[in-house]
Design a protein around this motif. Structure first.
Motif, PDB file in Angstrom:
ATOM      1  N   PRO A   2      -4.989 -11.457  -2.608  1.00  0.00           N
ATOM      2  CA  PRO A   2      -4.405 -12.544  -1.819  1.00  0.00           C
ATOM      3  C   PRO A   2      -5.125 -12.686  -0.482  1.00  0.00           C
ATOM      4  CG  PRO A   2      -2.944 -10.647  -1.848  1.00  0.00           C
ATOM      5  CD  PRO A   2      -4.087 -10.342  -2.774  1.00  0.00           C
ATOM      6  N   TYR A   3      -5.053 -13.881   0.052  1.00  0.00           N
ATOM      7  CA  TYR A   3      -5.667 -14.132   1.354  1.00  0.00           C
ATOM      8  C   TYR A   3      -4.891 -13.433   2.464  1.00  0.00           C
ATOM      9  CZ  TYR A   3      -8.366 -17.838  -0.905  1.00  0.00           C
ATOM     10  OH  TYR A   3      -9.222 -18.536  -1.698  1.00  0.00           O
ATOM     11  N   LYS A   4      -5.631 -13.067   3.516  1.00  0.00           N
ATOM     12  CA  LYS A   4      -5.002 -12.474   4.699  1.00  0.00           C
ATOM     13  C   LYS A   4      -4.291 -13.568   5.486  1.00  0.00           C
ATOM     14  CE  LYS A   4      -7.135  -9.226   6.947  1.00  0.00           C
ATOM     15  NZ  LYS A   4      -8.102  -8.329   7.615  1.00  0.00           N
ATOM     16  N   THR A   5      -3.234 -13.180   6.158  1.00  0.00           N
ATOM     17  CA  THR A   5      -2.519 -14.079   7.053  1.00  0.00           C
ATOM     18  C   THR A   5      -3.291 -14.142   8.374  1.00  0.00           C
ATOM     19  OG1 THR A   5      -0.444 -13.387   6.067  1.00  0.00           O
ATOM     20  CG2 THR A   5      -0.308 -14.438   8.224  1.00  0.00           C
ATOM     21  N   GLN A  39      -0.838  -9.358   9.696  1.00  0.00           N
ATOM     22  CA  GLN A  39       0.577  -9.346   9.353  1.00  0.00           C
ATOM     23  C   GLN A  39       0.730  -9.541   7.841  1.00  0.00           C
ATOM     24  OE1 GLN A  39       2.719 -12.555  11.263  1.00  0.00           O
ATOM     25  NE2 GLN A  39       4.399 -11.186  11.746  1.00  0.00           N
ATOM     26  N   GLU A  40       1.655  -8.813   7.245  1.00  0.00           N
ATOM     27  CA  GLU A  40       1.977  -8.993   5.830  1.00  0.00           C
ATOM     28  C   GLU A  40       3.243  -9.828   5.717  1.00  0.00           C
ATOM     29  OE1 GLU A  40       2.052  -5.128   3.959  1.00  0.00           O
ATOM     30  OE2 GLU A  40      -0.121  -4.937   4.129  1.00  0.00           O
ATOM     31  N   ALA A  41       3.531 -10.306   4.514  1.00  0.00           N
ATOM     32  CA  ALA A  41       4.688 -11.179   4.277  1.00  0.00           C
ATOM     33  C   ALA A  41       5.964 -10.565   4.835  1.00  0.00           C
ATOM     34  CB  ALA A  41       4.846 -11.446   2.784  1.00  0.00           C
ATOM     35  N   THR A  44       7.440  -8.716  11.107  1.00  0.00           N
ATOM     36  CA  THR A  44       7.350  -9.164  12.490  1.00  0.00           C
ATOM     37  C   THR A  44       6.090  -8.544  13.087  1.00  0.00           C
ATOM     38  OG1 THR A  44       8.534  -7.268  13.395  1.00  0.00           O
ATOM     39  CG2 THR A  44       9.886  -9.171  12.680  1.00  0.00           C
ATOM     40  N   PRO A  45       5.609  -9.039  14.214  1.00  0.00           N
ATOM     41  CA  PRO A  45       4.455  -8.382  14.838  1.00  0.00           C
ATOM     42  C   PRO A  45       4.705  -6.908  15.151  1.00  0.00           C
ATOM     43  CG  PRO A  45       4.708 -10.581  15.728  1.00  0.00           C
ATOM     44  CD  PRO A  45       5.931 -10.327  14.868  1.00  0.00           C
ATOM     45  N   VAL A  46       5.903  -6.555  15.583  1.00  0.00           N
ATOM     46  CA  VAL A  46       6.199  -5.138  15.865  1.00  0.00           C
ATOM     47  C   VAL A  46       6.082  -4.308  14.591  1.00  0.00           C
ATOM     48  CG1 VAL A  46       8.009  -3.513  16.574  1.00  0.00           C
ATOM     49  CG2 VAL A  46       7.647  -5.605  17.872  1.00  0.00           C
ATOM     50  N   GLN A  47       6.611  -4.804  13.495  1.00  0.00           N
ATOM     51  CA  GLN A  47       6.513  -4.078  12.220  1.00  0.00           C
ATOM     52  C   GLN A  47       5.059  -3.936  11.789  1.00  0.00           C
ATOM     53  OE1 GLN A  47       9.150  -6.737  10.100  1.00  0.00           O
ATOM     54  NE2 GLN A  47      10.808  -5.209  10.060  1.00  0.00           N
ATOM     55  N   THR A  48       4.268  -4.980  12.026  1.00  0.00           N
ATOM     56  CA  THR A  48       2.843  -4.905  11.692  1.00  0.00           C
ATOM     57  C   THR A  48       2.163  -3.836  12.542  1.00  0.00           C
ATOM     58  OG1 THR A  48       2.837  -7.257  11.111  1.00  0.00           O
ATOM     59  CG2 THR A  48       0.693  -6.226  11.504  1.00  0.00           C
ATOM     60  N   ALA A  49       2.477  -3.800  13.827  1.00  0.00           N
ATOM     61  CA  ALA A  49       1.881  -2.799  14.713  1.00  0.00           C
ATOM     62  C   ALA A  49       2.223  -1.384  14.248  1.00  0.00           C
ATOM     63  CB  ALA A  49       2.355  -3.018  16.148  1.00  0.00           C
ATOM     64  N   ILE A  50       3.468  -1.152  13.919  1.00  0.00           N
ATOM     65  CA  ILE A  50       3.908   0.173  13.453  1.00  0.00           C
ATOM     66  C   ILE A  50       3.160   0.565  12.177  1.00  0.00           C
ATOM     67  CG2 ILE A  50       5.883   1.416  12.472  1.00  0.00           C
ATOM     68  CD1 ILE A  50       7.636  -0.250  14.488  1.00  0.00           C
ATOM     69  N   ARG A  51       3.076  -0.362  11.226  1.00  0.00           N
ATOM     70  CA  ARG A  51       2.397  -0.086   9.953  1.00  0.00           C
ATOM     71  C   ARG A  51       0.907   0.165  10.164  1.00  0.00           C
ATOM     72  NH1 ARG A  51      -0.533  -3.292   7.176  1.00  0.00           N
ATOM     73  NH2 ARG A  51       0.369  -5.216   8.016  1.00  0.00           N
ATOM     74  N   GLU A  52       0.266  -0.674  10.951  1.00  0.00           N
ATOM     75  CA  GLU A  52      -1.176  -0.537  11.149  1.00  0.00           C
ATOM     76  C   GLU A  52      -1.536   0.763  11.872  1.00  0.00           C
ATOM     77  OE1 GLU A  52      -3.734  -2.111   9.926  1.00  0.00           O
ATOM     78  OE2 GLU A  52      -2.678  -3.787   8.994  1.00  0.00           O
TER      79      GLU A  52
END
Length: 147
Positions: A2-5, A39-41, A44-52
């Motif tokens: 899939p394409y990146k967001t 960011q994944e589906a 939130t940006p905070v969740q993306t930061a934590i995951r990354e």
């Protein structure tokens, strides 16, 4: 695949005395950066930061101080990376965070993403970054320092 967001995060990991963690990209030797990622589906940006941060360094942000720096960068996606996005997507929105750790810590790199890491004083780290938005984020930390 899939394409990146075209929405991402930049997380500058640093110590209270502004030693900054940089990671060398595996796909571009000599390109140093802070933690970044799309960011994944339904994230939130905070969740993306934590995951990354967890994926790229093995660090658990819950053990440290994650700060939303409350600004975003809009920039043109490098042409060499546009194939990762849907046709016609040329711009990315990047949410900027910092993560304060008590001292330079050992990290566990995502082998396919990064080759090595280094801790540098913020001014040197900013100079080493290939990305202008990453440089600016580090320099903003210097400007907000009480030192």
């Amino acid at each position: 695949m899939p394409y990146k967001t075209p929405i991402s995060v930049l997380v500058v990991i640093h110590t209270p005395d502004l030693q900054v963690l940089l990671l060398e990209r595996a796909d571009n030797t000599g390109w140093w950066q802070s933690v970044t990622g799309s960011q994944e589906a339904n994230e939130t940006p905070v969740q993306t930061a934590i995951r990354e941060v967890a994926e790229e360094t093995g660090l658990d942000t819950a053990l440290y101080q994650l700060n939303d720096l409350n600004y975003v960068n809009e920039y043109e996606i490098y042409p060499r990376f546009r194939h990762r996005y849907a046709p016609g997507i040329t711009q990315n929105t990047e949410h900027v965070f910092s993560l304060t750790v008590p001292a330079p810590v050992t990290v566990t790199l995502a082998e396919r993403e990064h080759l090595r890491y280094i801790w540098l004083p913020a001014s040197l780290a900013a100079q080493r970054c290939f990305s202008p938005s990453n440089q600016a984020a580090i320099l903003q930390l210097l400007g907000n320092s009480d030192d």
